[in-house]
Structures are given as C-alpha cells and as structure tokens.
Design a protein around this motif. Structure first.
Motif, PDB file in Angstrom:
ATOM      1  N   ARG A   1      36.087  38.924  37.350  1.00  0.00           N
ATOM      2  CA  ARG A   1      35.394  39.777  38.313  1.00  0.00           C
ATOM      3  C   ARG A   1      36.221  41.006  38.696  1.00  0.00           C
ATOM      4  O   ARG A   1      35.666  42.031  39.099  1.00  0.00           O
ATOM      5  N   LYS A   2      37.511  40.927  38.538  1.00  0.00           N
ATOM      6  CA  LYS A   2      38.372  42.048  38.920  1.00  0.00           C
ATOM      7  C   LYS A   2      38.041  43.301  38.120  1.00  0.00           C
ATOM      8  O   LYS A   2      38.011  44.405  38.659  1.00  0.00           O
ATOM      9  N   CYS A   3      37.786  43.115  36.831  1.00  0.00           N
ATOM     10  CA  CYS A   3      37.560  44.301  36.000  1.00  0.00           C
ATOM     11  C   CYS A   3      36.580  44.042  34.865  1.00  0.00           C
ATOM     12  O   CYS A   3      35.674  44.822  34.630  1.00  0.00           O
ATOM     13  N   SER A   4      36.776  42.914  34.162  1.00  0.00           N
ATOM     14  CA  SER A   4      36.051  42.704  32.910  1.00  0.00           C
ATOM     15  C   SER A   4      34.544  42.655  33.100  1.00  0.00           C
ATOM     16  O   SER A   4      33.784  43.194  32.282  1.00  0.00           O
ATOM     17  N   MET A   5      34.064  42.005  34.152  1.00  0.00           N
ATOM     18  CA  MET A   5      32.629  41.848  34.376  1.00  0.00           C
ATOM     19  C   MET A   5      32.007  43.048  35.082  1.00  0.00           C
ATOM     20  O   MET A   5      30.820  43.028  35.375  1.00  0.00           O
ATOM     21  N   LYS A   6      32.777  44.062  35.351  1.00  0.00           N
ATOM     22  CA  LYS A   6      32.239  45.292  35.932  1.00  0.00           C
ATOM     23  C   LYS A   6      31.900  46.268  34.809  1.00  0.00           C
ATOM     24  O   LYS A   6      32.668  46.445  33.867  1.00  0.00           O
ATOM     25  N   PHE A   7      30.745  46.874  34.912  1.00  0.00           N
ATOM     26  CA  PHE A   7      30.251  47.743  33.843  1.00  0.00           C
ATOM     27  C   PHE A   7      30.999  49.078  33.847  1.00  0.00           C
ATOM     28  O   PHE A   7      31.050  49.774  34.866  1.00  0.00           O
ATOM     29  N   HIS A   8      31.571  49.439  32.682  1.00  0.00           N
ATOM     30  CA  HIS A   8      32.280  50.713  32.508  1.00  0.00           C
ATOM     31  C   HIS A   8      31.724  51.381  31.247  1.00  0.00           C
ATOM     32  O   HIS A   8      32.078  50.967  30.128  1.00  0.00           O
ATOM     33  N   PRO A   9      30.847  52.351  31.393  1.00  0.00           N
ATOM     34  CA  PRO A   9      30.267  53.009  30.201  1.00  0.00           C
ATOM     35  C   PRO A   9      31.348  53.563  29.288  1.00  0.00           C
ATOM     36  O   PRO A   9      32.331  54.164  29.739  1.00  0.00           O
ATOM     37  N   GLY A  10      31.191  53.339  27.979  1.00  0.00           N
ATOM     38  CA  GLY A  10      32.120  53.868  26.994  1.00  0.00           C
ATOM     39  C   GLY A  10      33.366  53.050  26.806  1.00  0.00           C
ATOM     40  O   GLY A  10      34.228  53.419  25.985  1.00  0.00           O
ATOM     41  N   ARG A  11      33.530  51.926  27.502  1.00  0.00           N
ATOM     42  CA  ARG A  11      34.742  51.111  27.356  1.00  0.00           C
ATOM     43  C   ARG A  11      34.727  50.405  25.998  1.00  0.00           C
ATOM     44  O   ARG A  11      33.690  49.861  25.569  1.00  0.00           O
ATOM     45  N   SER A  12      35.848  50.387  25.343  1.00  0.00           N
ATOM     46  CA  SER A  12      35.968  49.722  24.045  1.00  0.00           C
ATOM     47  C   SER A  12      36.735  48.412  24.210  1.00  0.00           C
ATOM     48  O   SER A  12      37.273  48.114  25.286  1.00  0.00           O
TER      49      SER A  12
ATOM     50  N   ARG B   1      45.728  30.523  40.623  1.00  0.00           N
ATOM     51  CA  ARG B   1      45.015  30.518  41.898  1.00  0.00           C
ATOM     52  C   ARG B   1      43.893  31.541  41.855  1.00  0.00           C
ATOM     53  O   ARG B   1      44.062  32.634  41.328  1.00  0.00           O
ATOM     54  N   PRO B   2      42.734  31.199  42.392  1.00  0.00           N
ATOM     55  CA  PRO B   2      41.624  32.145  42.370  1.00  0.00           C
ATOM     56  C   PRO B   2      41.911  33.342  43.247  1.00  0.00           C
ATOM     57  O   PRO B   2      42.465  33.227  44.333  1.00  0.00           O
ATOM     58  N   GLY B   3      41.512  34.517  42.763  1.00  0.00           N
ATOM     59  CA  GLY B   3      41.664  35.724  43.560  1.00  0.00           C
ATOM     60  C   GLY B   3      40.337  36.139  44.147  1.00  0.00           C
ATOM     61  O   GLY B   3      39.275  35.638  43.787  1.00  0.00           O
ATOM     62  N   GLY B   4      40.331  37.103  45.028  1.00  0.00           N
ATOM     63  CA  GLY B   4      39.086  37.556  45.640  1.00  0.00           C
ATOM     64  C   GLY B   4      38.529  36.485  46.542  1.00  0.00           C
ATOM     65  O   GLY B   4      39.244  35.824  47.287  1.00  0.00           O
ATOM     66  N   ASP B   5      37.210  36.328  46.478  1.00  0.00           N
ATOM     67  CA  ASP B   5      36.555  35.309  47.295  1.00  0.00           C
ATOM     68  C   ASP B   5      37.012  33.929  46.852  1.00  0.00           C
ATOM     69  O   ASP B   5      37.043  33.617  45.668  1.00  0.00           O
ATOM     70  N   SER B   6      37.382  33.121  47.805  1.00  0.00           N
ATOM     71  CA  SER B   6      37.810  31.765  47.499  1.00  0.00           C
ATOM     72  C   SER B   6      36.601  30.915  47.138  1.00  0.00           C
ATOM     73  O   SER B   6      35.452  31.305  47.331  1.00  0.00           O
ATOM     74  N   GLN B   7      36.890  29.733  46.611  1.00  0.00           N
ATOM     75  CA  GLN B   7      35.821  28.806  46.253  1.00  0.00           C
ATOM     76  C   GLN B   7      34.995  28.432  47.478  1.00  0.00           C
ATOM     77  O   GLN B   7      33.765  28.348  47.407  1.00  0.00           O
ATOM     78  N   GLU B   8      35.655  28.224  48.609  1.00  0.00           N
ATOM     79  CA  GLU B   8      34.924  27.884  49.829  1.00  0.00           C
ATOM     80  C   GLU B   8      34.024  29.032  50.271  1.00  0.00           C
ATOM     81  O   GLU B   8      32.919  28.813  50.773  1.00  0.00           O
TER      82      GLU B   8
END
Length: 771
Positions: A701-712, A492-499
C-alpha cells in the motif's frame, strides 16, 4: 415374614418357658440390687432355640426372615454384624467354600457357562473371512446387549470391579469387551479369535512392528504375527475376486498413475546395490451417473469439431452474469478469511445472510454417501511409454478384471490419469484403430484428463508467470518479492494496524460492504490489463485475474459443482495457450471438446464430469479429484515401505499383500476406532493467513498498489488472456485437423515432460480426506 418377626417377640415373652402357671415373682429393691449370675452363650442359645421350637421354627427360618425382611432396622443390624465380625465370616467361608461360591455366583460352573455362550457368538467366536468384510459385528450397543443377555452375571461382576469410585465418566464398555475377548481367546485360541484377529490386522495396517504384535499376542489381545500375515494373504486373495467383480461392473471407473521408488541397500556388498523401480498403481471406483447398461462406444462422435466460439463465448469467459457473482463471492471470501471476526460481526448485527457462491450444477451425494473404491493389484510396468501403457491395460482389464473379448465390443471404459497417461493412451488408441480384435483396437477406452494434475499445473503456471527474476527482486508486484518479504524476521505492519482495519470493517453495513466488493471487482477483475499504463499496477491486476480461476476451480471441486468446473475449464483453455505449457493447453481443448460439444453424448458428458470427483466422507463439501485418490494411495504405499523396511520386503510383496487389501484395512481401521470410541482429528490445521496478508498489504500500500501512469517494472507478467486468444484460433484449427485421438506432435512423445515432476511434490495423508 414380617408378621413372623412380630410374633417372635411376643413368643419370647409369652412362651411357657417364661410364663408358668404361677405369676411372675415380684423382686424387692434389695433383691434387684443383687447381681445376676451371667449366662454363657451356650445357655442363651439353648434358651432362644427352645423358644423357636415352641413356635415351630428353626434357625434357618429365623436367618431367612432376617435377611429378606422389609424391617430395615433389624435387617441392617443383622447384616452389619454378620459382615463386620471377621471371625464369623471366616467360619462361614471355611465351613464349605464350594457352597459359598455357589451362593455368590449361582453355581460353580455358571460363569464358565456364560463364557461358553459368548464363545458361540459371531463377535467373540471364530474369525471368518467371508463375514468380516461387512463389519456387521462391530456395533458397540449390539455387543453390549448381547453380553447382557448371554453373560449377565459376568458383566455385572466386571462392572462392579471396574467402576471408578466417585467418577461420573461414561461406562467403559470397550474395556468390558476386550476383557471378555481375552477370556474367550484364552479358553479357545482357535475358536474365539475374531476380535484378536481384527485387532491384529488393525495394528498391522498401521505398520506396527513384529515384536509389539507378539507381545500383545502373549497378553491375549492379538493373534500372533504369523497368523496376522496369514490373514493378510487370505484377504489379498479375496480382494482379487472383489476387483474382478468391481471391474466388470457396468459402472466401473479406472484411474492409474506411475509409482517410482528407489530401494536402498539391503546388505553390505561392493558396489551400489540401490535399485530404481518404476511401476504403476491404480484404483477401480464404483462410478456414478452411469446409464443402465453402461457407457457405449457409439456415445463418442469422432467427427465433431471444436469451434473457437465454443470457448470465447463460453460462460466462463464472460465478465457478466454468473461470472460476475463468482468474482464478488471470491473477493468477499478473501476478506472474510483475513478478517473473520469483523465480517461475522457485520452480518450478525444486521441479521443478513452472508453472500454465497452461485450454484450451477451440483452433484448430489450418492445413496451410500461415500464413494466405493478398491486398490488394484501389482502392475509391474512403467506407464511412461506407449508399450508400457499397453502392458498396463493388459494387466488391468485382462488379468485383474478378467474380461473377455465380448466385453470390449460395445462398452466404453473411462480411464482417468495425468497428462502423460492420457497422451500415451490416445497415441496407442490411434495406432491400434485398424486392429481386428475388439480389444486390440482400444476403441473401448476413453482417456480423461484428471482434475488434480490440472489444478496443480495451473498453480505452477501462475507461479511461473508472476515469480519474477533475480534482477527484479525489488519489484513489489512479483511473487519473489513477497517470498523475500515474508522470510524477513520481525516484520511489522505499517500504516493502519490490523486492529484499525478490523474496526473500519465493523463500522460497515452489508450494503456498503457489497458496494466496496463490486468496486474492487470492476477495478481489478473486469479491467482489461492492456488499458493500464502503470506496468507494476498491471501486474497486480493480472495476478488477481489469474488467481481467480484457480480459486474457482478449487471451490468447484470441493463442493462438486460440475457447472462451475466447466466455467473454470473455459478460462483454462485460454490461459494455458497463453503460457508455455503447450501440453496442458492441448488437454484443455480435448477436455472441452468432450464435455461441451456433440463429440460426446449427453449421458457421457455428465459421466465424465461426475466421475472426475470422489467423496470419502459423505459430506457435501468433502469432494476431491479422482486422480488425487491414486496419489494418496501412492503416499500410503511409501509410508508402508518406510515403516516396514527390511531386507525381505520388496515391491512385489508391497503390492501383493499391502496394496490389494488397503481398502479393506482402511475400512477396518475406521470401524474399529469408531466401535471403541476412538476419535482422532486427522484434519490438517490451516495456518491463519491474517498476519501475512495484512503485513504484505501494508507494504504494497505504501507505493506499489498506488497508480502511477507510465511506471515501468523489471518483471512484466504476461497477459495470458490476450496471448491465449491470439494463439487459440490456430491451435483449434490444428486440433480439429489432427482429431481428438492424436497428439500435437507424435515425434515429441518421448520427450521428458517437466510437468511430470509435480507428482513428486504432492504426497498427502489419506486420513485428511477419509476420517
């Protein structure tokens, strides 16, 4: 006649039989009350016949006057009583049956004469091999007009019998035709076999079993199974002549590929009876944009070299100008595919046209619309080796095209194939360059890497670069993670729904949407990956950049924009050198040299790109790759093997009597179905990606697509652009030193190429690209 009926009533009351010289007696009330003596039918008949004779009429005149009269009341009464009284109708029919049939049909032999007139026509007459190839007879309006002129009473009789009461459906013209064909075929089995033969061939091309064809033959719909086989063999013999004419034409193009099939056990015996066969299949295609007189060998300049600037400064490797417009369109198209209703609402509400892909050099449709092609006959050689390719060329150009030595003196023949085919042809061409004979020198052939295998290997390159390892399955920037995520149940999608996302898009106007697209382009497409300090976020940027070239190549092929194809090839030259697919890296340099440098004259460069595509539907957006046509043919041959698998069918039979006439039977099938109004939607239905994209986007969108400097990250995708540029200079130097007609390493020619396995994955249905 109407005046005669009026006079008849007057005659009845004023005739001498009713009005004698003396006046009519006057009856008293007592006399009127006395009961009259009833008259018999014979007396009444005598009385009326007497009246008719006095007026010089007979009974025939009276009946004729009542039947053809315009006085509807009297006519209706007469006709109703005549047909409703069974005793009267039976007497009329039994009196003289032949005369009644003559009156109803116009004569005892009228229907027979009409059938014979139909039998003398080309459609209902004899099947002729030299005439059926044009399919000129299969035109339903023309056939119906022919039947109306030759057999009007018979057609009227069928219309009356087959009319559905109270139905508003269209007239079943096809059923009229098949009934008439059965009648003609029943009267003259040899003379009137055209339509039954065409239907028998049509059924045979679909793999219909012998038992069913024999059943339809007994019903008069089709010819017998043995007659079908005889017709197939006759068509195959005719196809050999057609292939020779097509192959010797100045605009002929050839494409071939390997065909591998394991023939299973045919009978029970000790040991393994399975046989693995590796042969070759091919197509001869009527080329386009070929100059008058054909391509010539002097159009190739073997001394021209490829420069690194030809690739680095190419339009396809720029981030501005037309390439920027390409990026914005592909981003817009991705959003529109995921949220089609919302995007349509935005542009409809504001009356603004949707963004379009920029056009560079689009191929126009040919005069005939569809590309003309024919399947080659049996080529019983394995083209995976140098010796096998020499035998394949001998079979095609000498035996099937029937070309003499003079044809190879100056002409240049384009041959399309996959990477291995092109590599083998370049090798044999190099080793035979000192041969005395014009044919043996192979200077007349020019191998061209085909686009379908390029596209599939590029897709494989993306998967290899971004799939990730088992240890990094939790890395959300890898394709492995996406695969595992979509395989879960009830995601199920989290955050903002498709609608909610659709609602936000609907609130935008075209200008704000375009600004958003331009922002995405600058952030993900034009950003140098090495400047990103977040390694996981960098993987997402690289994936979008690598996927953009694939989407561009796919769009350019479908819409026949050879200018955009060149843009995609520019980027492929770098990306393949950055990957481990060194063979296709070499092919990209070879292809780039032929299409963008003086190594090939202008008409030859145009011909190479234009003939890399084919169109079987005659629509601007229905183009596909030339080598894919061969793959479709291979898939069809394997379907025939599956449907007709018996102990008697062999590969020799398959290619002798199924491959040669496949183009003929494909055209026949399309024309027969069109004639009888059969429409089957063979287009593959595409599953909507909206749910998959929105659910994965919500997860990222929860974490991966947010920019975190130095993340490996555990799975660091390669920067194919940077790696390719670093290797490109040395690769081009080696390429120019060896020349375009040699390979990177002749000692590695016999290696097993993992890229060959791609051929086994893509077998498609030919209807998806021809109906």
């Amino acid at each position: 006649m109407d005046d005669s009926l009026s006079e008849l009533s007057e005659v009845i009351v004023s005739s001498p039989a009713c009005s004698a010289a003396e006046p009519v007696p006057v009856h008293t009330p007592q006399q009127s009350r006395q009961r009259r003596r009833p008259q018999t039918q014979s007396q009444k008949l005598d009385k009326y016949l007497l009246l008719l004779r006095d007026d010089r009429w007979n009974l025939s005149d009276l009946v004729e006057a009542l039947v053809v009269s315009k006085r509807k009341k009297e006519k209706s009464t007469f006709m109703r009583h005549l047909h409703q009284k069974k005793k009267v109708l039976d007497e009329l029919i039994n009196y003289n049956k032949d005369n009644v049939r003559d009156c109803l049909t116009g004569g005892p032999t009228q229907l027979t004469k009409e059938v014979e007139l139909l039998a003398s026509t080309s459609y209902f007459g004899t099947w002729k091999l030299d005439r059926v190839t044009s399919f000129s007879d299969l035109d339903m309006p023309a056939i119906l007009d022919l039947v109306e002129r030759r057999a009007p009473r018979l057609l009227s009789f069928l219309r009356e019998l087959m009319r559905a009461p109270g139905s508003s459906r269209a007239e079943p013209v096809g059923r009229y035709i098949i009934v008439l064909a059965i009648i003609c075929f029943s009267r003259h089995r040899e003379k009137c076999n055209n339509l039954p033969t065409l239907l028998g061939l049509h059924l045979h091309s679909h793999g219909t079993k012998r038992r069913l064809i024999e059943l339809l033959n007994h019903l008069g719909v089709s010819i017998s199974y043995s007659s079908v086989n005889a017709a197939v063999k006759a068509i195959s013999e005719m196809a050999k002549g057609d292939i020779a004419r097509a192959g010797s034409a100045e605009d002929s193009i050839t494409a071939y590929d390997n065909f591998e099939q394991t023939m299973g056990i045919k009978e029970q015996r000790i040991g393994d009876n399975s046989v693995f066969n590796s042969v070759t299949t091919g197509k001869v295609i009527q080329g386009r944009d070929i100059p008058h007189g054909g391509l010539r060998q002097d159009m190739v300049n073997p001394e021209a070299e490829l420069s690194i600037l030809d690739i680095v400064l190419a339009p396809g490797n720029s981030t501005s100008g037309i390439q920027a417009e390409i990026s914005k369109f592909l981003i817009f198209e991705s959003i529109a595919t995921t949220f089609p209703d919302a995007i349509c609402s935005v542009y409809t509400r504001h009356g603004v046209p949707r963004p379009q892909m920029p056009q560079v050099e689009v191929l126009p449709l040919s005069k005939q619309g569809r590309s003309v092609h024919s399947s080659l006959g049996p080529i019983p050689f394995d083209e995976s080796s140098n010796a096998g390719n020499i035998s394949v060329l001998q079979n095609i150009f000498r035996q099937q095209y029937r070309l003499g030595d003079d044809a190879f003196a100056e002409r240049l023949f384009l041959i399309y194939g996959d990477q291995k085919t092109v590599q083998r042809l370049r090798t044999v061409k190099t080793r035979r360059e000192d041969a005395i004979s014009s044919y043996d020198s192979f200077k007349w052939l020019l191998p061209i890497p085909a686009l379908f295998h390029l596209k599939m290997n590029y897709l494989k390159m993306i998967i290899t670069a971004h799939y990730g390892t088992e240890d990094g399955v939790t890395d959300q920037s890898s394709l492995r993670h996406s695969k595992e995520f979509w395989n879960r149940r009830k995601v199920r999608p989290g955050g903002d729904s498709q609608e909610g996302i659709e609602s936000q898009i609907r609130q935008q106007d075209p200008k704000s949407l375009h600004r958003l697209i331009d922002f995405l382009r600058l952030k993900f497409i034009d950003t140098p990956p090495h400047q990103c300090t977040d390694r996981e976020f960098r993987n997402h940027i690289l994936f979008l950049q690598h996927a953009e070239t694939y989407l561009l190549l796919k769009y350019a092929i479908k819409h026949a924009d050879i200018g955009l194809i060149s843009h995609a090839v520019d980027r492929c030259c770098i990306y393949f050198h950055g990957s481990k697919q060194h063979k296709y890296a070499y092919e990209m340099l070879y292809f780039k040299r032929l299409t963008s440098t003086p190594a090939a004259a202008g008409p030859l460069r145009r011909a190479i790109l234009a003939n890399s595509l084919i169109n079987l539907r005659g629509r601007p957006d229905s183009w596909f790759e030339t080598d894919r046509l061969v793959e479709l043919h291979n898939g069809k041959m394997k379907d025939i093997l599956r449907t007709r698998h018996t102990s008697s069918i062999t590969l020799d039979y398959l290619f002798e009597y199924c491959s040669l006439n496949s183009s003929f039977l494909t055209d026949l099938r399309r024309q027969v179905e069109q004639t009888f109004g059969v429409h089957v939607n063979s287009k593959h239905s595409t599953k909507s990606s909206q749910y998959d994209v929105t659910t994965l986007a919500a997860e990222l969108r929860k974490c991966s697509m947010k920019f975190h400097p130095g993340r490996s990250t555990a799975n660091e995708a390669p920067d194919l652009n940077t790696l390719g540029l670093n290797r490109l200079s040395e690769a081009i130097r080696r390429f120019n030193a060896q020349g375009c007609d040699t390979d990177l390493a002749t000692t590695a020619e016999e290696e097993t190429d993992p890229e060959d396995s791609i051929d086994n994955f893509y077998q498609f249905n030919e209807d998806a690209v021809s109906d």
